[in-house]
Design an enzyme around this catalytic site. Structure first.
Site, PDB file in Angstrom:
ATOM      1  N   PHE A 111    -101.072 -11.564  29.291  1.00 14.31           N
ATOM      2  CA  PHE A 111    -100.812 -12.620  28.314  1.00 14.31           C
ATOM      3  C   PHE A 111    -101.738 -12.528  27.106  1.00 14.31           C
ATOM      4  CE2 PHE A 111    -104.423 -14.696  30.276  1.00 14.31           C
ATOM      5  CZ  PHE A 111    -104.890 -15.627  29.360  1.00 14.31           C
ATOM      6  N   LYS A 112    -102.873 -11.881  27.263  1.00 18.30           N
ATOM      7  CA  LYS A 112    -103.804 -11.773  26.140  1.00 18.30           C
ATOM      8  C   LYS A 112    -103.184 -11.028  24.955  1.00 18.30           C
ATOM      9  CE  LYS A 112    -107.016 -13.723  28.640  1.00 18.30           C
ATOM     10  NZ  LYS A 112    -108.318 -13.190  28.979  1.00 18.30           N
ATOM     11  N   ASP A 113    -102.191 -10.182  25.223  1.00 15.41           N
ATOM     12  CA  ASP A 113    -101.537  -9.450  24.136  1.00 15.41           C
ATOM     13  C   ASP A 113    -100.889 -10.388  23.123  1.00 15.41           C
ATOM     14  OD1 ASP A 113    -102.105  -6.864  25.122  1.00 15.41           O
ATOM     15  OD2 ASP A 113    -100.345  -6.909  26.432  1.00 15.41           O
ATOM     16  N   THR A 144    -108.703  -9.384  28.610  1.00 12.37           N
ATOM     17  CA  THR A 144    -109.017  -9.478  27.180  1.00 12.37           C
ATOM     18  C   THR A 144    -109.448  -8.126  26.622  1.00 12.37           C
ATOM     19  OG1 THR A 144    -109.625 -11.809  27.206  1.00 12.37           O
ATOM     20  CG2 THR A 144    -110.619 -10.475  25.493  1.00 12.37           C
TER      21      THR A 144
END
Length: 462
Positions: A111-113, A144
């Site tokens: 999800f950090k993308d 991250t």
């Protein structure tokens, strides 16, 4: 739109300056000086927008024309063109009353993308437009680092150093970071925990003279741009359900350790998104769940879990929530953070705890419950949850009431955490991009967890 510190000791600054500052120079965290309020009519207008178009509208509220709209649109379009799914963050129904928001379709399967593809392009844009030097320093509990490196590797005028806890991330997470051999990337494996890495980062950024001398920029969620980017998928998920006639009493269940992802949901709610309930899911490192349920914010003993990206005891975004909990009063926030530094705990009174419990529900998921949830949904729905997502789903199972719909945030592809998946005798096929990592050489330095040791490496690298 201007940005202010939770501790109130800096003059208001604009969006670009807030991105470059990262951690506020007074040691606080930057927040917008006001939260835009969205009308029902605006929400209705946005309901059928594509993900990039929705992101453009939301970012425009916070950028306040510092970046021309055409330039901002290109930044957004370029950032989300790298995702493997046309919806960027698709919503998938798992069970009656339960949906998953798949946030793992970006380049590093995490999800950090969603935020870091944008922030990487934004840093590159700012560097080119302002002739700024961009030396990125970040810490990671696993995801991250890879996302940040992917967002800026090879970009002109940008160098990045990432700290991760040595041998305390999954093998795939480690490989995603350390198989990158670009000259502008430095990986430091720190002997210690993620909390050690995060403490070093915050203390180096708090050393204002060092920060300015070496042009340090933040990639962690202390950077307000990260939070703003993450608000978008709450809106997008809600709209997808609204388009299916499921807009009543929508909850979000968020696996979190650093409080950034769920704070983005809190911000979306304060902007006017009609979220029914924000469910905060932790693993056995449950400082945040204990705060919500008991009113005590105090680190416990560190525990290694099957969801290592949440193995965090001190949540860097917690201070932003305290700012709003105490009526945007920087003096109170400063006092509470000084108390935490001196005594290692914050205890809030009963009336304040009641306000916290109107903002969040919370549940702590133990290791066995996490694995049981993976098994349950794999057997019932032939759907494989990664262990972090499993924490969010387990919390949803316990805290979703009849008549409510919950969207559990799916924060990573299960291939990134095969060590946990194999414990339940479940086999999976790695995506080609991940499988290829195992044949590549690694590039990292193992270092002691001291500020001085990290400073020496940074001075040489930058």
């Amino acid at each position: 739109m201007k940005y202010i510190s939770t501790r109130g000791q800096i003059s208001p600054i604009g969006f670009i300056d807030s991105v470059l500052m990262g951690l506020a120079d007074d040691g606080g965290l930057l927040v917008p000086d006001h939260i835009p309020q969205l009308s029902d009519a605006t929400l209705k207008q946005w309901q059928h927008l594509s993900y990039p178009d929705l992101a453009l509208e939301i970012f425009s509220l916070f950028v306040d024309n510092e970046i021309p709209r055409a330039d901002l649109k290109k930044l957004v379009d370029d950032s989300y063109a790298t995702f493997r799914h046309e919806d960027v963050t698709p919503v998938r129904k798992l069970d009656d009353g339960l949906y998953v928001l798949e946030l793992f379709h970006g380049p590093t399967f995490a999800f950090k993308d969603v935020a870091l593809q944008f922030l990487g392009n934004l840093y590159s844009y700012i560097s080119g437009k302002t002739d700024s030097i961009i030396h990125i320093l970040g810490a990671t509990s696993g995801d991250t680092g890879a996302s940040a490196i992917e967002g800026v590797r090879g970009k002109e005028g940008i160098r990045i150093c990432i700290l991760h806890p040595h041998q305390k991330v999954s093998k795939v997470q480690e490989l995603q970071m350390t198989t990158v051999d670009d000259s502008n990337v430095l990986n430091l494996a720190v002997n210690g925990t993620f909390d050690d890495c995060q403490r070093i980062i915050k203390e180096l950024f708090a050393d204002v003279s060092f920060k300015h001398q070496y042009h340090l920029r933040a990639i962690n969620s202390i950077n307000i741009a990260r939070i703003l980017a993450q608000t978008v998928y709450y809106f997008y998920a809600y709209f997808q359900l609204a388009n299916k006639g499921q807009a009543d009493k929508v909850n979000f269940s968020v696996p979190t350790g650093n409080f950034g992802d769920i704070f983005a949901g809190f911000l979306a709610q304060k902007m006017g998104l009609p979220i029914n309930k924000l469910i905060l899911a932790t693993n056995e490192n449950n400082i945040l769940a204990r705060f919500v349920n008991e009113g005590v914010y105090q680190p416990g003993a560190f525990r290694g879990t099957h969801s290592p990206s949440m193995d965090i005891q001190v949540a860097s975004n917690f201070e932003r929530y305290l700012f709003y909990l105490y009526g945007e009063d920087p003096a109170t926030v400063t006092s509470l953070m000084a108390q935490f530094k001196a005594e290692g705990r914050i205890v809030i009174p009963e009336d304040v705890l009641k306000r916290v419990q109107t903002d969040f529900a919370a549940y702590s998921v133990d290791n066995e419950d996490c694995l049981n949830t993976i098994s349950k949904y794999h057997e019932k729905h032939d759907y494989l949850l990664d262990p972090h997502t499993a924490c969010g789903v387990a919390a949803s199972d316990r805290l979703t009431a009849n008549g409510e719909v919950t969207v559990a945030l799916s924060t990573a592809h299960p291939a990134k955490f095969d060590e946990a998946i194999r414990l339940r005798n479940i086999s999976q096929t790695y995506p080609e991009q991940i499988q290829s990592l195992f044949d590549k050489p690694q590039f990292q330095m193992v270092v002691d967890g001291s500020n001085e040791e990290i400073k020496k490496k940074l001075v040489t690298f930058f």
